[in-house]
Design a protein around this motif. Sequence first.
Motif, PDB file in Angstrom:
ATOM      1  N   ARG A 245       0.910  -1.250  -0.258  1.00 36.27           N
ATOM      2  CA  ARG A 245       0.000  -0.044  -0.014  1.00 36.27           C
ATOM      3  C   ARG A 245       0.963   1.133   0.077  1.00 36.27           C
ATOM      4  O   ARG A 245       1.922   1.225   0.561  1.00 36.27           O
ATOM      5  CB  ARG A 245      -0.937   0.054   1.311  1.00 36.27           C
TER       6      ARG A 245
ATOM      7  N   ARG B   8      -3.266   3.798  -2.976  1.00 36.73           N
ATOM      8  CA  ARG B   8      -3.085   2.783  -3.955  1.00 36.73           C
ATOM      9  C   ARG B   8      -2.769   1.486  -3.193  1.00 36.73           C
ATOM     10  O   ARG B   8      -1.953   1.281  -2.272  1.00 36.73           O
ATOM     11  CB  ARG B   8      -2.061   2.805  -5.064  1.00 36.73           C
ATOM     12  N   ARG B   9      -3.362   0.373  -3.453  1.00 38.04           N
ATOM     13  CA  ARG B   9      -3.390  -0.618  -2.803  1.00 38.04           C
ATOM     14  C   ARG B   9      -3.451  -2.201  -3.700  1.00 38.04           C
ATOM     15  O   ARG B   9      -4.177  -2.268  -4.685  1.00 38.04           O
ATOM     16  CB  ARG B   9      -4.680  -1.014  -1.857  1.00 38.04           C
ATOM     17  N   LYS B  10      -2.450  -2.854  -3.442  1.00 38.08           N
ATOM     18  CA  LYS B  10      -2.125  -3.995  -4.377  1.00 38.08           C
ATOM     19  C   LYS B  10      -1.895  -5.306  -3.535  1.00 38.08           C
ATOM     20  O   LYS B  10      -1.359  -5.367  -2.377  1.00 38.08           O
ATOM     21  CB  LYS B  10      -0.868  -3.983  -5.192  1.00 38.08           C
TER      22      LYS B  10
ATOM     23  N   SER C  94      -1.221  -9.386  -3.905  1.00 37.97           N
ATOM     24  CA  SER C  94      -0.501 -10.641  -4.734  1.00 37.97           C
ATOM     25  C   SER C  94      -0.275 -11.757  -4.036  1.00 37.97           C
ATOM     26  O   SER C  94      -0.256 -11.847  -2.765  1.00 37.97           O
ATOM     27  CB  SER C  94       1.007  -9.994  -5.001  1.00 37.97           C
TER      28      SER C  94
ATOM     29  N   LEU D 242      -0.119 -10.633  -9.148  1.00 37.21           N
ATOM     30  CA  LEU D 242      -0.992  -9.423  -8.980  1.00 37.21           C
ATOM     31  C   LEU D 242      -2.464 -10.175  -8.968  1.00 37.21           C
ATOM     32  O   LEU D 242      -3.088 -10.435  -9.882  1.00 37.21           O
ATOM     33  CB  LEU D 242      -0.649  -8.359  -9.618  1.00 37.21           C
TER      34      LEU D 242
ATOM     35  N   THR E 123      -5.284  -8.169  -7.215  1.00 32.70           N
ATOM     36  CA  THR E 123      -6.100  -6.834  -7.043  1.00 32.70           C
ATOM     37  C   THR E 123      -5.074  -5.664  -7.092  1.00 32.70           C
ATOM     38  O   THR E 123      -4.078  -5.648  -6.379  1.00 32.70           O
ATOM     39  CB  THR E 123      -7.170  -6.792  -5.629  1.00 32.70           C
ATOM     40  N   ASP E 124      -5.692  -4.549  -7.800  1.00 35.74           N
ATOM     41  CA  ASP E 124      -5.068  -3.557  -7.946  1.00 35.74           C
ATOM     42  C   ASP E 124      -5.946  -2.083  -7.966  1.00 35.74           C
ATOM     43  O   ASP E 124      -6.831  -2.233  -8.820  1.00 35.74           O
ATOM     44  CB  ASP E 124      -4.049  -3.293  -8.999  1.00 35.74           C
TER      45      ASP E 124
ATOM     46  N   THR F 170      -6.992   2.111  -6.929  1.00 35.22           N
ATOM     47  CA  THR F 170      -6.495   3.483  -6.448  1.00 35.22           C
ATOM     48  C   THR F 170      -7.620   4.187  -5.797  1.00 35.22           C
ATOM     49  O   THR F 170      -8.526   4.273  -6.454  1.00 35.22           O
ATOM     50  CB  THR F 170      -5.765   4.032  -7.442  1.00 35.22           C
TER      51      THR F 170
END
Length: 254
Positions: free
Chosen positions: A118, A154-156, A158, A170, A172-173, A175
């Motif tokens: 994040r 922004r949150r990713k 994995s 990955l 989810t992605d 913003t």
Amino acid sequence: MLTDARVGQLSLKLGFHDDHARTTYLGLTDAMYRADPRQDTVAPYDFFAVRRYEASLVHEKHFSDQTSLRSTLFAYQMQLGQRSQDFDRPPPIQGIDYVSVPDPAALFLKQTSTLRDRTYDVLGLSSELEHRFATGKLIHRLKIGGRAMLDVARRKLSSGDSPTAESGLLLTDDTTTILGLAAWFEDQIAVTSKCSLPPAFRYEHSHSQKHFSVVDDDISQGPKPVDITGNSNAGGAMPGPGGDLRQREVECVR
């Protein structure tokens, strides 16, 4: 810090913080704790990392003994990273090769891990004008201010193929961007040397936008690139007395 009678006082503040902790949210089960409460963590490769950069520029200008202006430009970035080893609760799933089984009745550790990254970026400007004056026997301390702030998160998420993975698939992605605006005034009216009435008014408005780049749900059946955006607005007025009215009222009674 720079000081000049013509332009006022200007000060700059910089900050940096970096923390990388070998910590986990997966604790011991009741049976494991009873067997050995001091045993090592069951997920030694989990970590939680925080890195923060910040800067602020403050300007103060005194136009006279009664009037001054204070403005602050600020910005910071915070990066959060987390790795957690995946696990199952009983019953175990057939076909999965578990790396270890710390508690056969409660915990089955997998070969994979979950990575959460994040990033938060914030930029803002705040300014407040203060003016002191008198109307008859009443002494006023009037404050008028405004603030604008932009917040981007922004949150990713994995999936790593091992407990020590630094990156992975990955899942989810997304913003979220928020623009916040605020304006206020407060008039601290000194009725006597021990009693003041501070009427105040504040209004705030925010515009939010959320954008999805990658989603993973039952419909997509796995991570899928998308281009989805949603917007929302919110606002509200908050009239009322200042925060020290009760204290002042007590002093008046005394």
